[in-house]
Scaffold this motif. Structure first.
Motif, mmCIF file in Angstrom:
data_model
loop_
_atom_site.group_PDB
_atom_site.id
_atom_site.type_symbol
_atom_site.label_atom_id
_atom_site.label_comp_id
_atom_site.label_asym_id
_atom_site.label_seq_id
_atom_site.Cartn_x
_atom_site.Cartn_y
_atom_site.Cartn_z
ATOM 1 N N TRP A 72 0.824 -1.202 0.000
ATOM 2 C CA TRP A 72 0.000 0.000 0.000
ATOM 3 C C TRP A 72 0.862 1.259 0.000
ATOM 4 O O TRP A 72 0.597 2.205 -0.762
ATOM 5 C CB TRP A 72 -0.937 -0.013 1.193
ATOM 6 C CG TRP A 72 -1.591 1.315 1.443
ATOM 7 C CD1 TRP A 72 -1.341 2.186 2.448
ATOM 8 C CD2 TRP A 72 -2.579 1.937 0.611
ATOM 9 N NE1 TRP A 72 -2.113 3.312 2.311
ATOM 10 C CE2 TRP A 72 -2.884 3.189 1.195
ATOM 11 C CE3 TRP A 72 -3.234 1.561 -0.555
ATOM 12 C CZ2 TRP A 72 -3.816 4.045 0.651
ATOM 13 C CZ3 TRP A 72 -4.170 2.429 -1.106
ATOM 14 C CH2 TRP A 72 -4.451 3.650 -0.502
ATOM 15 N N SER A 75 2.425 1.555 -3.551
ATOM 16 C CA SER A 75 1.557 1.730 -4.724
ATOM 17 C C SER A 75 0.381 2.670 -4.498
ATOM 18 O O SER A 75 -0.108 3.289 -5.451
ATOM 19 C CB SER A 75 1.008 0.365 -5.155
ATOM 20 O OG SER A 75 0.160 -0.168 -4.150
ATOM 21 N N ASP A 77 -2.522 1.671 -4.038
ATOM 22 C CA ASP A 77 -3.525 1.062 -4.909
ATOM 23 C C ASP A 77 -4.122 -0.137 -4.175
ATOM 24 O O ASP A 77 -3.407 -1.099 -3.845
ATOM 25 C CB ASP A 77 -2.866 0.609 -6.218
ATOM 26 C CG ASP A 77 -3.892 0.153 -7.247
ATOM 27 O OD1 ASP A 77 -4.907 -0.430 -6.847
ATOM 28 O OD2 ASP A 77 -3.657 0.355 -8.451
ATOM 29 N N TRP A 78 -5.445 -0.077 -3.940
ATOM 30 C CA TRP A 78 -6.088 -1.164 -3.206
ATOM 31 C C TRP A 78 -6.100 -2.462 -3.997
ATOM 32 O O TRP A 78 -6.107 -3.556 -3.410
ATOM 33 C CB TRP A 78 -7.516 -0.762 -2.837
ATOM 34 C CG TRP A 78 -7.575 0.243 -1.729
ATOM 35 C CD1 TRP A 78 -7.998 1.537 -1.811
ATOM 36 C CD2 TRP A 78 -7.188 0.037 -0.363
ATOM 37 N NE1 TRP A 78 -7.894 2.161 -0.593
ATOM 38 C CE2 TRP A 78 -7.400 1.264 0.323
ATOM 39 C CE3 TRP A 78 -6.680 -1.046 0.347
ATOM 40 C CZ2 TRP A 78 -7.129 1.415 1.677
ATOM 41 C CZ3 TRP A 78 -6.415 -0.896 1.697
ATOM 42 C CH2 TRP A 78 -6.629 0.306 2.351
ATOM 43 N N LYS A 79 -6.145 -2.373 -5.316
ATOM 44 C CA LYS A 79 -6.145 -3.587 -6.139
ATOM 45 C C LYS A 79 -4.832 -4.349 -5.974
ATOM 46 O O LYS A 79 -4.823 -5.574 -5.815
ATOM 47 C CB LYS A 79 -6.360 -3.225 -7.608
ATOM 48 C CG LYS A 79 -7.757 -2.710 -7.920
ATOM 49 C CD LYS A 79 -7.902 -2.414 -9.399
ATOM 50 C CE LYS A 79 -9.296 -1.889 -9.719
ATOM 51 N NZ LYS A 79 -9.449 -1.560 -11.167
ATOM 52 N N ILE A 80 -3.708 -3.616 -6.027
ATOM 53 C CA ILE A 80 -2.404 -4.268 -5.855
ATOM 54 C C ILE A 80 -2.276 -4.837 -4.450
ATOM 55 O O ILE A 80 -1.820 -5.979 -4.254
ATOM 56 C CB ILE A 80 -1.268 -3.277 -6.149
ATOM 57 C CG1 ILE A 80 -1.267 -2.908 -7.644
ATOM 58 C CG2 ILE A 80 0.092 -3.854 -5.745
ATOM 59 C CD1 ILE A 80 -0.247 -1.857 -8.020
ATOM 60 N N THR A 81 -2.706 -4.073 -3.449
ATOM 61 C CA THR A 81 -2.641 -4.537 -2.059
ATOM 62 C C THR A 81 -3.494 -5.790 -1.862
ATOM 63 O O THR A 81 -3.064 -6.766 -1.232
ATOM 64 C CB THR A 81 -3.099 -3.430 -1.105
ATOM 65 O OG1 THR A 81 -2.327 -2.245 -1.340
ATOM 66 C CG2 THR A 81 -2.923 -3.854 0.334
ATOM 67 N N GLY A 82 -4.704 -5.769 -2.411
ATOM 68 C CA GLY A 82 -5.573 -6.942 -2.320
ATOM 69 C C GLY A 82 -4.986 -8.140 -3.040
ATOM 70 O O GLY A 82 -5.103 -9.283 -2.570
ATOM 71 N N GLY A 83 -4.349 -7.899 -4.189
ATOM 72 C CA GLY A 83 -3.700 -8.981 -4.921
ATOM 73 C C GLY A 83 -2.571 -9.612 -4.129
ATOM 74 O O GLY A 83 -2.383 -10.833 -4.157
ATOM 75 N N THR A 87 -2.719 -13.500 -2.990
ATOM 76 C CA THR A 87 -1.643 -14.393 -3.442
ATOM 77 C C THR A 87 -0.999 -15.110 -2.257
ATOM 78 O O THR A 87 -0.780 -16.331 -2.295
ATOM 79 C CB THR A 87 -0.573 -13.596 -4.208
ATOM 80 O OG1 THR A 87 -1.170 -12.960 -5.340
ATOM 81 C CG2 THR A 87 0.550 -14.513 -4.687
ATOM 82 N N ARG A 277 4.508 -5.738 -9.691
ATOM 83 C CA ARG A 277 3.444 -4.726 -9.634
ATOM 84 C C ARG A 277 3.745 -3.661 -8.590
ATOM 85 O O ARG A 277 3.525 -2.464 -8.809
ATOM 86 C CB ARG A 277 2.097 -5.395 -9.325
ATOM 87 C CG ARG A 277 1.605 -6.336 -10.399
ATOM 88 C CD ARG A 277 1.268 -5.587 -11.687
ATOM 89 N NE ARG A 277 0.720 -6.497 -12.682
ATOM 90 C CZ ARG A 277 1.423 -7.179 -13.570
ATOM 91 N NH1 ARG A 277 2.745 -7.021 -13.592
ATOM 92 N NH2 ARG A 277 0.857 -7.973 -14.444
ATOM 93 N N THR A 278 4.265 -4.085 -7.431
ATOM 94 C CA THR A 278 4.539 -3.129 -6.361
ATOM 95 C C THR A 278 5.658 -2.171 -6.750
ATOM 96 O O THR A 278 5.536 -0.950 -6.589
ATOM 97 C CB THR A 278 4.912 -3.872 -5.069
ATOM 98 O OG1 THR A 278 3.864 -4.786 -4.725
ATOM 99 C CG2 THR A 278 5.114 -2.896 -3.925
#
Length: 295
Positions: A72, A75, A77-83, A87, A277-278
């Motif tokens: 978080w 990024s 970005d909640w999508k990246i954090t959730g991913g 994972t 992504r991060t």
């Protein structure tokens, strides 16, 4: 291929003798200085052990929370954090948690070492065309050399274990950070450098306050590539006793265990996606921030 028969036997004998002399010299070097290298690398071994111990012994919810916070902050970005969270939960569900943490520890330590060594070398390349001309062919060889070849001198010098594997991974992964540090500094606008000189900046001040901040997005791209190459080397490094996700993949290849190989391979892919992504998101945020500051 008739031209091959024209080489005299003496040349073949000389070549064989040269190879034997090189092999003998390297063996003698490893016998004489192997213990010295072990002593010098003890701090690296200690750091590697501590990082691995921290990740493997800490409660898994706390580890996932730590990775989520890092993702978080990097990024936003909640999508990246959730991913990242999803994972890691899947990795734990499929009983690959400990091996994954060992692989992450190896990747993190190898990347830190590559950054510590690679960025100063890249800065030196940017400041000296002669040094760049000398180092570029070496980096070309390092990036095209088959990954298995890196294991030979490391094993001969340091034996089998985590530290030799770590050194092999670091050496294999370091070229991108060197190249992109050099490129990032060289791409800094000359007008900006002239303005810094006009304000009486020293070489160190110009590097610290102008060149490095403006080159950071490119350097972050180098960090990203270094991480990806380190992960690519994990399976190969398992051949010399490096623990982690690479060992089950090697076992699956040797015994034809399809699901073992696929699941652990997917776990490596998952880690790679997390790091990729991060780090990319952080690089983009850094780029936007610098554009606002200097725009």
């Amino acid at each position: 291929m008739d031209w091959l028969t024209k080489f005299p036997a003496m040349d073949t004998d000389r070549l064989t003798a040269l190879k034997k002399a090189i092999d003998l010299s390297f063996r003698e070097f490893t016998r004489a200085y192997g213990d010295t290298f072990d002593t010098l690398l003890f701090p690296v071994q200690w750091f590697m052990f501590r990082v691995e111990q921290l990740l493997t012994t800490s409660p898994w919810p706390l580890v996932i929370l730590a990775f989520a916070v890092i993702a978080w902050l990097a990024s936003r970005d909640w999508k990246i954090t959730g991913g990242v969270v999803l994972t890691l939960l899947l990795i734990g569900y499929f009983d690959m948690w400990e091996d994954t943490m060992k692989t992450i520890a190896m990747t993190v330590v190898a990347t830190i070492m590559a950054i510590i060594l690679g960025i100063p070398i890249g800065i030196l390349m940017a400041r000296s065309n002669r040094f760049q001309a000398v180092l570029n062919p070496i980096l070309d060889v390092m990036q095209t050399m088959p990954s298995f070849v890196y294991l030979i001198p490391v094993v001969m010098l340091l034996g089998i274990g985590r530290v030799p594997g770590l050194i092999a991974v670091m050496v294999y992964a370091i070229p991108p950070i060197i190249r992109l540090t050099n490129l990032g500094i060289r791409l800094v606008d000359k007008d900006v450098l002239e303005a810094a000189d006009a304000f009486g900046s020293s070489n160190w001040q110009r590097l610290k306050n102008v060149q490095m901040p403006l080159a950071l997005p490119t350097i972050m791209a180098g960090v990203n590539q270094t991480i990806m190459m380190a992960l690519a080397m994990v399976v190969v490094a398992s051949m010399i006793g490096v623990q982690g996700l690479g060992l089950p993949v090697l076992k699956a290849i040797a015994n034809q265990y399809f699901t073992l190989g696929i699941f652990n391979g997917l776990a490596i892919v998952g880690i790679a996606i997390i790091f990729d992504r991060t780090s990319q998101a952080y690089g983009k945020r850094l780029q936007k921030h610098l554009e606002v500051v200097h725009g």
